[in-house]
Design a protein around this motif. Sequence first.
Motif, PDB file in Angstrom:
ATOM      1  N   GLN B 223       0.827  -1.203   0.000  1.00 20.64           N
ATOM      2  CA  GLN B 223       0.000   0.000   0.000  1.00 20.64           C
ATOM      3  C   GLN B 223       0.864   1.257   0.000  1.00 20.64           C
ATOM      4  O   GLN B 223       0.547   2.253  -0.639  1.00 20.64           O
ATOM      5  CB  GLN B 223      -0.938  -0.018   1.211  1.00 20.64           C
ATOM      6  CG  GLN B 223      -1.999  -1.101   1.114  1.00 20.64           C
ATOM      7  CD  GLN B 223      -2.594  -1.469   2.460  1.00 20.64           C
ATOM      8  OE1 GLN B 223      -2.175  -0.943   3.495  1.00 20.64           O
ATOM      9  NE2 GLN B 223      -3.554  -2.387   2.453  1.00 20.64           N
ATOM     10  N   ARG B 224       1.962   1.174   0.690  1.00 20.43           N
ATOM     11  CA  ARG B 224       2.864   2.323   0.748  1.00 20.43           C
ATOM     12  C   ARG B 224       3.498   2.592  -0.621  1.00 20.43           C
ATOM     13  O   ARG B 224       3.740   3.738  -0.996  1.00 20.43           O
ATOM     14  CB  ARG B 224       3.943   2.071   1.798  1.00 20.43           C
ATOM     15  CG  ARG B 224       4.843   3.270   2.045  1.00 20.43           C
ATOM     16  CD  ARG B 224       5.871   2.925   3.101  1.00 20.43           C
ATOM     17  NE  ARG B 224       6.717   4.085   3.376  1.00 20.43           N
ATOM     18  CZ  ARG B 224       6.381   5.072   4.211  1.00 20.43           C
ATOM     19  NH1 ARG B 224       5.218   5.054   4.819  1.00 20.43           N
ATOM     20  NH2 ARG B 224       7.215   6.081   4.412  1.00 20.43           N
ATOM     21  N   VAL B 225       3.764   1.511  -1.352  1.00 18.17           N
ATOM     22  CA  VAL B 225       4.340   1.681  -2.694  1.00 18.17           C
ATOM     23  C   VAL B 225       3.414   2.516  -3.558  1.00 18.17           C
ATOM     24  O   VAL B 225       3.835   3.438  -4.255  1.00 18.17           O
ATOM     25  CB  VAL B 225       4.593   0.310  -3.361  1.00 18.17           C
ATOM     26  CG1 VAL B 225       4.927   0.485  -4.844  1.00 18.17           C
ATOM     27  CG2 VAL B 225       5.706  -0.429  -2.654  1.00 18.17           C
ATOM     28  N   GLY B 226       2.135   2.200  -3.501  1.00 20.67           N
ATOM     29  CA  GLY B 226       1.178   2.964  -4.283  1.00 20.67           C
ATOM     30  C   GLY B 226       1.167   4.421  -3.876  1.00 20.67           C
ATOM     31  O   GLY B 226       1.136   5.319  -4.725  1.00 20.67           O
ATOM     32  N   ALA B 227       1.206   4.632  -2.583  1.00 18.52           N
ATOM     33  CA  ALA B 227       1.170   6.016  -2.094  1.00 18.52           C
ATOM     34  C   ALA B 227       2.392   6.781  -2.575  1.00 18.52           C
ATOM     35  O   ALA B 227       2.300   7.935  -3.021  1.00 18.52           O
ATOM     36  CB  ALA B 227       1.089   6.017  -0.570  1.00 18.52           C
ATOM     37  N   VAL B 228       3.552   6.140  -2.503  1.00 14.64           N
ATOM     38  CA  VAL B 228       4.785   6.820  -2.902  1.00 14.64           C
ATOM     39  C   VAL B 228       4.821   7.059  -4.394  1.00 14.64           C
ATOM     40  O   VAL B 228       5.178   8.135  -4.877  1.00 14.64           O
ATOM     41  CB  VAL B 228       6.014   5.993  -2.449  1.00 14.64           C
ATOM     42  CG1 VAL B 228       7.296   6.564  -3.035  1.00 14.64           C
ATOM     43  CG2 VAL B 228       6.081   5.944  -0.938  1.00 14.64           C
ATOM     44  N   LEU B 229       4.415   6.041  -5.150  1.00  7.50           N
ATOM     45  CA  LEU B 229       4.512   6.148  -6.608  1.00  7.50           C
ATOM     46  C   LEU B 229       3.661   7.272  -7.146  1.00  7.50           C
ATOM     47  O   LEU B 229       4.068   8.008  -8.056  1.00  7.50           O
ATOM     48  CB  LEU B 229       4.089   4.829  -7.257  1.00  7.50           C
ATOM     49  CG  LEU B 229       5.151   3.752  -7.420  1.00  7.50           C
ATOM     50  CD1 LEU B 229       4.542   2.509  -8.040  1.00  7.50           C
ATOM     51  CD2 LEU B 229       6.300   4.269  -8.263  1.00  7.50           C
TER      52      LEU B 229
END
Lengths: 154, 525
Positions: B223-229
């Motif tokens: 989920q964090r990957v999506g937020a960062v991307l």
Amino acid sequence: MTFVVNLENCTEPVLKCSKTGISTIESCPGALVNESGLVRPTIRVEVSDPASVESANYFSISGDIVRHFFITEKRAITDKLFEISGKADLRYTFADAIKSSSGIVARNESFYNMYIADGKIPTYAQKTMNIYKFSGTPFTLGAGTIILMTAGGL
Amino acid sequence: MPNRGVNSTLGFSCLRDYENEIPGTIACIDTTQADFRTGTEHLLGSMTVGNTTYTCYSTFEMGDNVIKVYSGSTRVAGVEMSPGLFGFVCDKNGSAINFGIITDPYQNTSGAQQWYASLRSALLQGHPSGITYYYKVLYTGTDDDLVTEYAWDESPELDGEATEDNEGGEFADLDDFSYTQNQGANDWPDPDLDFISPYATDAGGNPIPGLYTPYELTPAQLQRVGAVLYDSDMFDELVQKLNGSSNPISGILRCIQLPLLTNLGSGSFNIAIFGDPIYSENHGYANAAHLTGRWVQRTAGSVTVKEVWGTFRDYTDTQVSIYLPFVGTRQLDPQLVVGKSLELRCYIDAYTGDVLWLMRAYNTGVQGKFFESSGFIGRWSGNCATEIPIGRIDNTRALGTLVGAVSGAVLAPFTGGASLAMTGQSLAGMLTGGAQSMGVVSGNVTGHLGTADVLYPYLIVQRSVPAYPNGWRGKIGAIKNETYQANELSGYTLFSQIFLENMEGASGEEIEALRNELCSEGIIF
């Protein structure tokens, strides 16, 4: 050809080789009907009591030739003269020869190999069903593992 | 090279338990455990079969090409066995098994001297107590050619040492009948040996950029990957860095979810694309473990399928299916399964989710086809990955072979994952199909759809139930197919061929009629 005909009653199974349950009802002279062989003969006998023929299911001939027969048909010519057709009881007649012979046994009551397929025994339409679970599995319920593959590495 | 059994240095091969009429039985003396040159009685080892432990001793000494025998520590004079045929006696008494070698294969053992030896297969036969079994043993000595000079006689009355030509189908070719290459304990594959790490380090221990990076994430990390991307700062930086490449997401090769714990994740690293960690002002870095290997190897344990009837029905009237997660249901040949212990292992490619199930069958001593102890009898493949849609571009074809072609379904969707999902095609529809004609036990289930199915493997065994009438053996007999003197027989008998002798006075018609009756209707002795 004439010989002694023994009208008998046999209580043994047809297939039995050594028969002991044979009782003689009446012995009388008899003759083969012309062109009658020894496997399915027809003989003509003259009995003292017609009831002897009525109650007999088996007969044998003795003299120069000894043979045993199952009675297949009885025909009355006169009140005491009968024609009797028979089928040879070859198993009893040649019991000693059979026992001294050898052969390949296809089926037997006492000797058997149950690993050879037998088509004579039917099976029920319903089959049994058994489940055997393996004790382990790599798979789990839940989130499991997430694999992310990116270009370039560090 | 003729086979002589398991690592046999003495050349023992034991063929055919003709007394017990179990066709195909082959027993081999395990010579790897024995020092046959000591000349003293010593323990070979113990073996537990079921609830019984058997203890075996050996008292043989090898000298040149001859077996010298001992009773305890005393050499038994005058008894030497040259290569050839001799008898082997197995006599079980309670929980102990005594074995002996007698020089005359057909000699009654009472009064004969007996010696102890080991015979693994005899132990596994589970002989009842109080019964003595005879085996014929061919000792080949050290001469490789000797074993081919002998053929096995079917009848114990014949001279066991006679050399006979194979008369066509009666005797198995000794070379091939007993020969098989042992699939040993080390034969389980280990694909980890093929793994090439994408990571390297320089002399200073600093990581060197590689072609790709596999990460292992938790759901929260994903989920964090999506937020960062999708943070606007991150996008702008990436677009600039890529100098106008249309989509930085193209740097993400693949994202899948596997329904298992790989135990391959290690450490905590910043997720990088094109060599640069992704970062946003609002969310910082996105972290994940490195995937340190590619293959997940797990065992699913073992199942033993016993003979239920102890007859041909266990093999001809039995249907066996196996359900494997992410594969579906497959049929198994009962000949390979019945009477065997089945061990199942699973190999999962963490990069692609490809699944390989491998089954190995172990002989339990019940009659069967195996002449060695085990063999790999089945392999099935599928895929357990659930695609997580991220990118549109298919960049993953180089990652591996996706083998879930059990129904011939096209598996390109797995390599591009998200593209398929985003265009609305049904993965499920492309994966299932090709149901087999086994009623409720049919079907292929692979891919992410497998997560909705049972997650452990199991066997389904269907057996026919015979309908024996009361007293059937006395009425129709049971199958035998063996040569006998008629005076040895009792009860109902049906011949397939009989050679009538001593039919003095019988006509040809009577002889033929009698033969036909004995072979069609039978006789009761």
